[in-house]
Design a protein around this motif. Structure first.
Motif, PDB file in Angstrom:
ATOM      1  N   HIS A  43      -6.052   2.720   6.519  1.00 43.03           N
ATOM      2  CA  HIS A  43      -5.993   4.041   5.898  1.00 43.03           C
ATOM      3  C   HIS A  43      -5.381   5.084   6.832  1.00 43.03           C
ATOM      4  O   HIS A  43      -4.694   6.004   6.370  1.00 43.03           O
ATOM      5  CB  HIS A  43      -7.390   4.475   5.449  1.00 43.03           C
ATOM      6  N   ARG A  93      -1.447  12.873  -3.625  1.00 42.90           N
ATOM      7  CA  ARG A  93      -2.611  12.277  -2.975  1.00 42.90           C
ATOM      8  C   ARG A  93      -3.678  11.977  -4.018  1.00 42.90           C
ATOM      9  O   ARG A  93      -3.937  12.785  -4.900  1.00 42.90           O
ATOM     10  CB  ARG A  93      -3.213  13.242  -1.936  1.00 42.90           C
ATOM     11  N   ARG A  94      -4.268  10.821  -3.887  1.00 45.28           N
ATOM     12  CA  ARG A  94      -5.375  10.491  -4.772  1.00 45.28           C
ATOM     13  C   ARG A  94      -6.638  11.159  -4.254  1.00 45.28           C
ATOM     14  O   ARG A  94      -6.850  11.275  -3.055  1.00 45.28           O
ATOM     15  CB  ARG A  94      -5.563   8.975  -4.837  1.00 45.28           C
ATOM     16  N   VAL A 116      -1.563   4.845   6.633  1.00 47.45           N
ATOM     17  CA  VAL A 116      -1.026   5.505   5.443  1.00 47.45           C
ATOM     18  C   VAL A 116      -1.030   7.015   5.624  1.00 47.45           C
ATOM     19  O   VAL A 116      -0.037   7.707   5.331  1.00 47.45           O
ATOM     20  CB  VAL A 116      -1.841   5.102   4.200  1.00 47.45           C
ATOM     21  N   HIS A 117      -2.131   7.544   6.124  1.00 44.38           N
ATOM     22  CA  HIS A 117      -2.250   8.988   6.347  1.00 44.38           C
ATOM     23  C   HIS A 117      -1.175   9.476   7.324  1.00 44.38           C
ATOM     24  O   HIS A 117      -0.521  10.506   7.095  1.00 44.38           O
ATOM     25  CB  HIS A 117      -3.640   9.295   6.889  1.00 44.38           C
ATOM     26  N   ARG A 170       2.489   9.391   5.843  1.00 41.72           N
ATOM     27  CA  ARG A 170       2.756  10.488   4.911  1.00 41.72           C
ATOM     28  C   ARG A 170       3.256  11.715   5.670  1.00 41.72           C
ATOM     29  O   ARG A 170       4.171  12.411   5.227  1.00 41.72           O
ATOM     30  CB  ARG A 170       1.509  10.832   4.101  1.00 41.72           C
ATOM     31  N   PHE A 180      -8.597   9.688  -1.477  1.00 37.27           N
ATOM     32  CA  PHE A 180      -8.023   9.685  -0.135  1.00 37.27           C
ATOM     33  C   PHE A 180      -7.766  11.099   0.373  1.00 37.27           C
ATOM     34  O   PHE A 180      -7.215  11.289   1.440  1.00 37.27           O
ATOM     35  CB  PHE A 180      -6.704   8.911  -0.117  1.00 37.27           C
ATOM     36  N   THR A 214       0.828  -1.205   0.000  1.00 38.00           N
ATOM     37  CA  THR A 214       0.000   0.000   0.000  1.00 38.00           C
ATOM     38  C   THR A 214       0.862   1.255   0.000  1.00 38.00           C
ATOM     39  O   THR A 214       0.571   2.221  -0.715  1.00 38.00           O
ATOM     40  CB  THR A 214      -0.926   0.005   1.231  1.00 38.00           C
ATOM     41  N   ASP A 259       2.282   1.956  -3.327  1.00 41.83           N
ATOM     42  CA  ASP A 259       1.277   2.428  -4.279  1.00 41.83           C
ATOM     43  C   ASP A 259       0.803   3.841  -3.976  1.00 41.83           C
ATOM     44  O   ASP A 259       0.587   4.637  -4.897  1.00 41.83           O
ATOM     45  CB  ASP A 259       0.095   1.457  -4.255  1.00 41.83           C
ATOM     46  N   GLN A 260       0.688   4.198  -2.690  1.00 42.93           N
ATOM     47  CA  GLN A 260       0.038   5.454  -2.328  1.00 42.93           C
ATOM     48  C   GLN A 260       0.978   6.505  -1.743  1.00 42.93           C
ATOM     49  O   GLN A 260       0.623   7.683  -1.705  1.00 42.93           O
ATOM     50  CB  GLN A 260      -1.089   5.186  -1.312  1.00 42.93           C
TER      51      GLN A 260
END
Length: 368
Positions: free
Chosen positions: A125, A144-145, A128-129, A132, A148, A35, A38-39
């Motif tokens: 999630h 950022r997508r 991941v947040h 970052r 998200f 993940t 990817d992110q």
């Protein structure tokens, strides 16, 4: 031919409380490297290591996240540390999902603020947040997508707020009534209210004995079948409420703040205790009913029951008798809980970490 430059290696250490936090952290860690690639950044070689232990508390019942990060980063050669706990956190009256300090390379996730359902999904999630923020000055971040980008879409109403502690950069706080309800639901889940039944052995025995007496008593059959469904439902609600209030008051589970500044915090803890008891007693009622119904069918001959009630007998008749017997049994269970050890009731009502937090707080207050 020149070789490709070596990819930067980032080791993320996840330090989780024993129990549910360790279980959630372990599951999230399995999928986290893919993940993050990817992110967050595809130019980094991600490694995630997990450790489970009881996170220590200071004299105020708080987790010393900066000290823990310093110790474990040095001993395990971690680049950043994410702590995962089942202790609820608040900034004033606002529920806190996470804290972070980019300079110290540490973040903290409080699982109760993630609610009672989809815990692994939300924790994934939030990891991941949080990462970052911890790594934004160290690795090249992917954009950022859109799906998200907004916190509200993923974490319910939430926003970053400034921290009172100079060593903490920001809090991620839940917003409004919906956020408080989510925290309350998470605290109740963490208390595991279904544990109440095996811990209240005397209450359960009293409830079962009273229900059994009702099942074999002919006057009780007449009363049960004479009552309309709305009265039986009202008796059920009142019996569950009676046992809940009795447990709450008799065993001193309702706490009063020492000063007015603590009022908001104690309202939250008292509400979580109340809801935990309600869910636990409702589970006890459901189990009692599921035992009483087949017992009534096996013990009461349908012909004899019809002769006593002077009406045709069906499954609904047995269900009605078991319904009233279970309700009266729960009331008797409340009285039976009087002989329970209060420590056992507290263990059934509070999570282990919450018991430790309260013990630290009480000890600190006594020393003051």
């Amino acid at each position: 031919m020149s070789s490709a430059p070596a990819r930067e290696r980032v080791v993320i250490g996840v330090l989780a409380d024993n129990g549910a936090p360790a279980e959630v952290a372990g599951r999230v860690a399995n999928d986290l490297p893919a993940t993050l690639a990817d992110q967050v950044s595809a130019e980094v070689d991600w490694h995630v290591e997990t450790r489970a232990q009881s996170l220590p508390l200071d004299e105020h019942g708080h987790i010393p996240m900066l000290r823990l990060a310093e110790e474990h980063k040095a001993s395990h050669h971690w680049d950043v540390v994410v702590l995962v706990t089942d202790l609820p956190r608040r900034a004033g009256t606002r529920p806190i999902m996470s804290d972070y300090s980019a300079s110290c390379g540490v973040g903290l996730i409080s699982l109760p603020a993630l609610g009672a359902i989809r815990l692994r999904h939300r924790a994934h999630h939030l990891f991941v947040h949080l990462l970052r923020h911890l790594l934004e000055d160290r690795v090249p971040l992917a954009p950022r997508r859109m799906r998200f980008a907004r916190l509200g879409e993923r974490f319910a109403p939430a926003e970053h707020i400034d921290a009172d502690d100079a060593d903490i950069d920001r809090h991620l706080a839940l917003v409004g009534l919906r956020g408080r309800i989510r925290l309350l639901a998470g605290m109740v889940r963490d208390n595991r209210p279904w544990r109440l039944v095996p811990h209240l052995s005397s209450a359960t025995a009293a409830a079962a004995a009273t229900a059994a007496y009702g099942v074999v008593t002919s006057n009780f059959w007449n009363l049960a079948t004479a009552l309309p469904p709305w009265r039986l439902a009202l008796i059920t609600v009142l019996s569950i409420a009676a046992m809940t209030i009795w447990l709450l008051v008799y065993h001193g589970l309702w706490h009063r703040p020492a000063d007015r500044q603590e009022h908001g915090k104690f309202v939250l803890y008292n509400m979580s205790t109340l809801v935990t008891l309600l869910v636990g007693v409702t589970c006890m009622y459901a189990i009692l009913y599921l035992l009483t119904l087949p017992a009534s069918i096996m013990l009461i001959d349908d012909g004899y029951l019809a002769s006593q009630l002077h009406q045709p007998i069906g499954f609904g008749t047995y269900a009605t008798i078991a319904w009233l017997a279970s309700s009266i049994g729960i009331v008797a269970g409340a009285l039976g809980s009087s002989i329970e050890n209060s420590d056992a009731v507290h263990r059934a009502t509070y999570s282990q970490r919450e018991q430790e937090r309260q013990a630290r707080r009480d000890a600190h207050s006594a020393n003051d």
